[in-house]
Scaffold this active site. Sequence first.
Site, short mmCIF file in Angstrom:
data_model
loop_
_atom_site.label_atom_id
_atom_site.label_comp_id
_atom_site.label_asym_id
_atom_site.label_seq_id
_atom_site.Cartn_x
_atom_site.Cartn_y
_atom_site.Cartn_z
N SER A 1 -8.75 2.00 94.64
CA SER A 1 -8.55 0.98 95.65
C SER A 1 -9.88 0.54 96.25
O SER A 1 -10.75 0.03 95.55
CB SER A 1 -7.56 1.47 96.71
N ASP B 1 1.77 -2.61 91.27
CA ASP B 1 0.99 -2.39 92.48
C ASP B 1 1.17 -3.58 93.42
O ASP B 1 0.72 -4.69 93.13
CB ASP B 1 -0.49 -2.22 92.11
N HIS C 1 0.73 1.61 93.58
CA HIS C 1 -0.66 1.93 93.91
C HIS C 1 -0.87 3.45 93.80
O HIS C 1 -0.95 4.16 94.81
CB HIS C 1 -0.93 1.43 95.33
#
Length: 674
Positions: free
Chosen positions: A208, A314, A345
């Site tokens: 991320s 995601d 995610h």
Amino acid sequence: MTVAAMTAVLLAPSGAAAEVDDPTASAASAAPGTSAADAQAAGRARESKPVYAYDKAIRESVWVDTRVDGDKDGRTDRVAVDIVRPRELDRSGRRIPVIMDASPYYSCCGRGNESQKKTYDAKGDPVQFPLFYDNYFVPRGYGYVAVDFTGTNRSDGCVDIGGSSEVASAKAVVDWLNGRGKGYTTRTGSERTRANWSNGSTGMIGKSWDGSVANGTAATGVEGLRTIVPIGAISSWYDYYFQQGADLYDGGPDDLAGYVESAEATARCKPMKKYLADGAPLNGNRTDMWEDRDFVPDARKVRASVFAVHGMQDLNVRTNHFGKWWDALAEQGVERKVWLSQTGHVDPFDFRRAEWVKTLHRWFDHELMGYDNGIDDEPMADIERAPDQWSTDKVWPPRSTETTELRPQKGSSPGVGTLGRKPAKPGTVETFTDDPKLDEADWAAKIDTGTPEKSGFATKPLSRDLHLSGSGKVTLSVTPSTTSAHLSAVLVDLGPDTIRNYGAAGEGITTLPERTCWGSSTPGDSSCFKETRANPAQVGFTVFSRGWASLAHYKGDGKARQLTPGKKYEITIDLAASDHVVPAGHRLALIVGGTDAGLVEAPDTRPTLAVDLAGTSAKLPVVGGDRAFARATSGNAAAAPLAPGARDGIPVPQDISRLPGAELPGSHLPGAQR
């Protein structure tokens, strides 16, 4: 058994597995003073082995000068760099490669599925490094470096959300590891320290936000950065907050900066947060602030290889980030590899752990140590087709992928149309009215029913599998009834399937109490992590690609314009990258609606939109192109029956928050974990 492996066995919880050396491996393959090239030439090894004592490793902190004064205090900012590296190699004088994870989360929120934070002893030396990278790779002859972004934990400066300070946090460390930057033994002192133990070869990894700065650092072209492994990573910060003018969340980058910054940065960084707020207008305009945080145009500068990982479901860092970055890298001929999972995610350590550790090990050995282990000759892409069932593609998207234009046609009742190759007759119109309470799952569940909030178009049941791979576009010719409108376009596989439950709290995984160990441990830094398993769901349909836009951005130049009710506009919506096979017996559907609840904010009016079908099309990445679509839609195949107890589909999580608590499900703090 080595000291490293023995340590893991002694410290592993009861019943947990611990890493043990391969008894067939030669210890000489990674002996002190022996390089990877030497080992290869002697035919002794194809991988690094855990022969260095993790419990004896050097643990130290260095502050590196970023050469940027982000907080405007009159001196350049220093970032905290916590290091762990083999002591034996320091004594021998052999220089080693480095794996680096730069992050804003080491003190505020933690990393990984168990939200691990950095810890320090009474002298301020690092004790715990989050995640398994240090435990696994340091015994194998790597250095591991964990960098605090500017404005976070023990670093100077301000959090600037993908800006020059943030990228400088990592780039300056790569420079220092290559002998070009300045490092200090303390945050404010003048005593210099050099990375004489580093050979300069650096690999960055992170999920991320951490992966985003890896992208940004690679986009500077910094020398010495050999590879990056971005996992669910942002490639353009504008696209994190907006898509084509449609605001995806109800917060802005200034809120995010305030959430992760250190307490001492809160007061000194108010001007930076004001700059971030001013640069992110709610009309979705692309400003200079956003342009500075878009790494895609600088793909031409990338020297590093890229091993990307992304969850195709995601809903935090959406797959348009991966798709745009991947396509730009491909145009530049960058060496690439990719894993695409069915999860949301989620880190691959938590959805395919054993294979991930093995593959990552081989990747770093090849890219940083120079082992000729063949990983560069293997298929480029691993794609998850069903929970824990994977296929591979030699290249991605497959070379036979061609853009195929599909056209919607009016059906037998309003809002229920067909999808094929033939365009609609001029003047053919469908209408829908934005209902911000409903999402894509509500639309797809009623694909065969005329409802006022969407227009749906579907093929007949396919006679053959249809494979879509890559990014698509949908062009709409629409007339709004009000001065504002948000549009959503989604692709749906209509038919029964078992997929990962990406809408649940684990976003496709369930965390188990049992632990397994991946590397060596110390009393303050365990290599043992909770196991996970796939969380499957039986569904009647699967949404597999999405796109959103504000109609006010119809010109596509990053600027909003006032809409005139009753006037026709044409807009092209980008569909996020995906790889999906619509099986024989299923149908492919395109649904067009307004607000996709939970994924895009509603406009300030509730428009009715008339869609001119003659001016509407979908350009989709079909493997085999037009011919494949024609074959799949020929004949009279029967629709696949639903399994008993199957649900309609996965609803969009409606508890998504921009600034969640540390362990809220559905977190939309990029990279925050359950």
